[in-house]
Motif scaffolding. Structure first.
Motif, PDB file in Angstrom:
ATOM      1  N   ALA A   7      -1.512  -5.601  -6.167  1.00 13.68           N
ATOM      2  CA  ALA A   7      -0.923  -6.237  -7.345  1.00 13.68           C
ATOM      3  C   ALA A   7      -1.956  -7.070  -8.094  1.00 13.68           C
ATOM      4  N   VAL A   8      -1.903  -7.005  -9.410  1.00 17.87           N
ATOM      5  CA  VAL A   8      -2.760  -7.812 -10.282  1.00 17.87           C
ATOM      6  C   VAL A   8      -1.849  -8.532 -11.275  1.00 17.87           C
ATOM      7  N   PRO A   9      -1.789  -9.868 -11.267  1.00 16.44           N
ATOM      8  CA  PRO A   9      -0.971 -10.568 -12.248  1.00 16.44           C
ATOM      9  C   PRO A   9      -1.545 -10.380 -13.649  1.00 16.44           C
ATOM     10  N   GLY A  38     -10.400   1.918  -2.599  1.00 16.58           N
ATOM     11  CA  GLY A  38      -9.348   2.699  -1.942  1.00 16.58           C
ATOM     12  C   GLY A  38      -7.957   2.200  -2.214  1.00 16.58           C
ATOM     13  N   GLY A  39      -7.818   1.211  -3.112  1.00 17.79           N
ATOM     14  CA  GLY A  39      -6.502   0.686  -3.453  1.00 17.79           C
ATOM     15  C   GLY A  39      -5.971   1.275  -4.740  1.00 17.79           C
ATOM     16  N   ASP A  40      -4.696   1.090  -4.969  1.00 20.13           N
ATOM     17  CA  ASP A  40      -4.036   1.537  -6.193  1.00 20.13           C
ATOM     18  C   ASP A  40      -3.555   0.295  -6.942  1.00 20.13           C
ATOM     19  N   PRO A  41      -4.271  -0.130  -8.008  1.00 20.95           N
ATOM     20  CA  PRO A  41      -3.885  -1.362  -8.706  1.00 20.95           C
ATOM     21  C   PRO A  41      -2.640  -1.171  -9.560  1.00 20.95           C
ATOM     22  N   PHE A  42      -1.791  -2.200  -9.594  1.00 21.01           N
ATOM     23  CA  PHE A  42      -0.668  -2.179 -10.533  1.00 21.01           C
ATOM     24  C   PHE A  42      -0.461  -3.574 -11.090  1.00 21.01           C
ATOM     25  N   LEU A  43      -0.134  -3.628 -12.389  1.00 20.38           N
ATOM     26  CA  LEU A  43       0.021  -4.898 -13.091  1.00 20.38           C
ATOM     27  C   LEU A  43       1.444  -5.416 -12.964  1.00 20.38           C
ATOM     28  N   LEU A  44       1.549  -6.733 -12.731  1.00 20.56           N
ATOM     29  CA  LEU A  44       2.840  -7.401 -12.740  1.00 20.56           C
ATOM     30  C   LEU A  44       2.809  -8.456 -13.846  1.00 20.56           C
ATOM     31  N   PRO A  45       3.493  -8.224 -14.963  1.00 23.29           N
ATOM     32  CA  PRO A  45       3.503  -9.212 -16.042  1.00 23.29           C
ATOM     33  C   PRO A  45       4.341 -10.424 -15.690  1.00 23.29           C
ATOM     34  N   ALA A  51       8.304 -13.383  -5.803  1.00 23.09           N
ATOM     35  CA  ALA A  51       8.284 -12.899  -4.425  1.00 23.09           C
ATOM     36  C   ALA A  51       9.016 -11.567  -4.306  1.00 23.09           C
ATOM     37  N   GLU A  52      10.129 -11.426  -5.003  1.00 24.53           N
ATOM     38  CA  GLU A  52      10.889 -10.176  -4.957  1.00 24.53           C
ATOM     39  C   GLU A  52      10.108  -9.043  -5.605  1.00 24.53           C
ATOM     40  N   ARG A  53       9.396  -9.340  -6.692  1.00 27.89           N
ATOM     41  CA  ARG A  53       8.645  -8.305  -7.397  1.00 27.89           C
ATOM     42  C   ARG A  53       7.404  -7.871  -6.627  1.00 27.89           C
ATOM     43  N   LEU A  54       6.980  -8.673  -5.659  1.00 31.52           N
ATOM     44  CA  LEU A  54       5.821  -8.327  -4.841  1.00 31.52           C
ATOM     45  C   LEU A  54       6.198  -7.519  -3.601  1.00 31.52           C
ATOM     46  N   ARG A  55       7.450  -7.131  -3.481  1.00 26.35           N
ATOM     47  CA  ARG A  55       7.895  -6.480  -2.248  1.00 26.35           C
ATOM     48  C   ARG A  55       7.205  -5.137  -2.003  1.00 26.35           C
ATOM     49  N   TYR A  56       6.677  -4.502  -3.056  1.00 22.74           N
ATOM     50  CA  TYR A  56       5.992  -3.221  -2.882  1.00 22.74           C
ATOM     51  C   TYR A  56       4.480  -3.383  -2.701  1.00 22.74           C
ATOM     52  N   ALA A  57       3.975  -4.601  -2.828  1.00 24.11           N
ATOM     53  CA  ALA A  57       2.532  -4.837  -2.756  1.00 24.11           C
ATOM     54  C   ALA A  57       2.074  -4.971  -1.311  1.00 24.11           C
TER      55      ALA A  57
END
Length: 243
Positions: A7-9, A38-45, A51-57
């Motif tokens: 995750a990347v804020p 080797g990671g897959d970055p995804f943005l979280l605006p 905490a709930e939105r980070l459940r897949y990180a």
């Protein structure tokens, strides 16, 4: 290949090319360094229950950005503190607190390290006194404590780093310890005593594509995140690197 999600804020931006309205962004170089590791970055605006939105990180990288509002660490504003964004500040602090609460491995870069310190109750120098060290724009030397997780990740203890900041850590937050400094004494690296965190004041993404020691910071965090994904998470990054 299954990659751990990193995750990347996202950073709020009032204007983005090709968009009519405001948007959110992340630096290409950070996303590229995560992917190389080797990671897959995804943005979280910003927004919502972090905490709930980070459940897949499985891990995170907290990037650099604008100055933190000194109100976040209980100080009056210095005239040299630059434009701040209270929405971004609140989000980034909550993001780091959620990472620590979940035990997710992460790398904090520049402002990200400052956010970590403030989230842990620390304070900042709002403007560094000018020295011979090129903190604001340039390369300078950093010396690391022998055996620390950051030195293990980078493969050494003495490096030239790409720097762009005018604020820095002052009083340390709870459970943080200094493991690296510039030649003028400026705090450049902290680690958490218990959580799997690397935090650096410089921008390792600037030359991570050509400097293996800088890429090593991303590699170590993504490796720890992958261990977590597989259900084999070590107690900390130093343990992961020694494994």
């Amino acid at each position: 290949m299954t990659r751990p999600f990193i995750a990347v804020p996202a950073i709020r931006a009032s204007k983005i090319s090709a968009l009519r309205f405001s948007g959110v962004v992340a630096a290409d170089k950070i996303c590229e360094a995560i992917y190389r590791a080797g990671g897959d970055p995804f943005l979280l605006p910003p927004g919502g229950e972090v905490a709930e939105r980070l459940r897949y990180a499985h891990g995170a990288v907290v990037p650099g950005g604008a100055d933190l509002d000194p109100a976040t660490y209980g100080q009056p504003r210095d005239d040299r503190t630059e434009d701040t964004d209270p929405v971004q500040d609140a989000y980034d602090i909550a993001f780091v607190q959620a990472l620590l609460g979940a035990g997710l491995p992460f790398l904090a870069i520049c402002r990200g390290m400052q956010v970590l310190n403030v989230a842990q109750g620390g304070t900042l120098h709002q403007h560094l006194t000018e020295t011979t060290v090129a903190h604001r724009r340039g390369m300078h030397r950093v010396t690391l404590e022998s055996g620390c997780a950051t030195a293990l990740a980078m493969g050494g203890e003495d490096f030239a780093v790409s720097s762009y900041h005018h604020q820095a850590l002052d009083r340390l937050g709870t459970d943080l310890r200094v493991v690296g400094r510039a030649d003028d004494g400026c705090i450049e690296v902290v680690e958490h005593r218990y959580a799997p965190v690397l935090a650096v004041q410089w921008h390792p993404e600037d030359d991570a594509d050509t400097a293996g020691h800088q890429q090593g910071l991303f590699d170590s965090v993504v490796a720890a995140a992958d261990s977590r994904r597989r259900g084999d998470s070590p107690a900390g990054l130093a343990d992961a690197l020694r494994a």
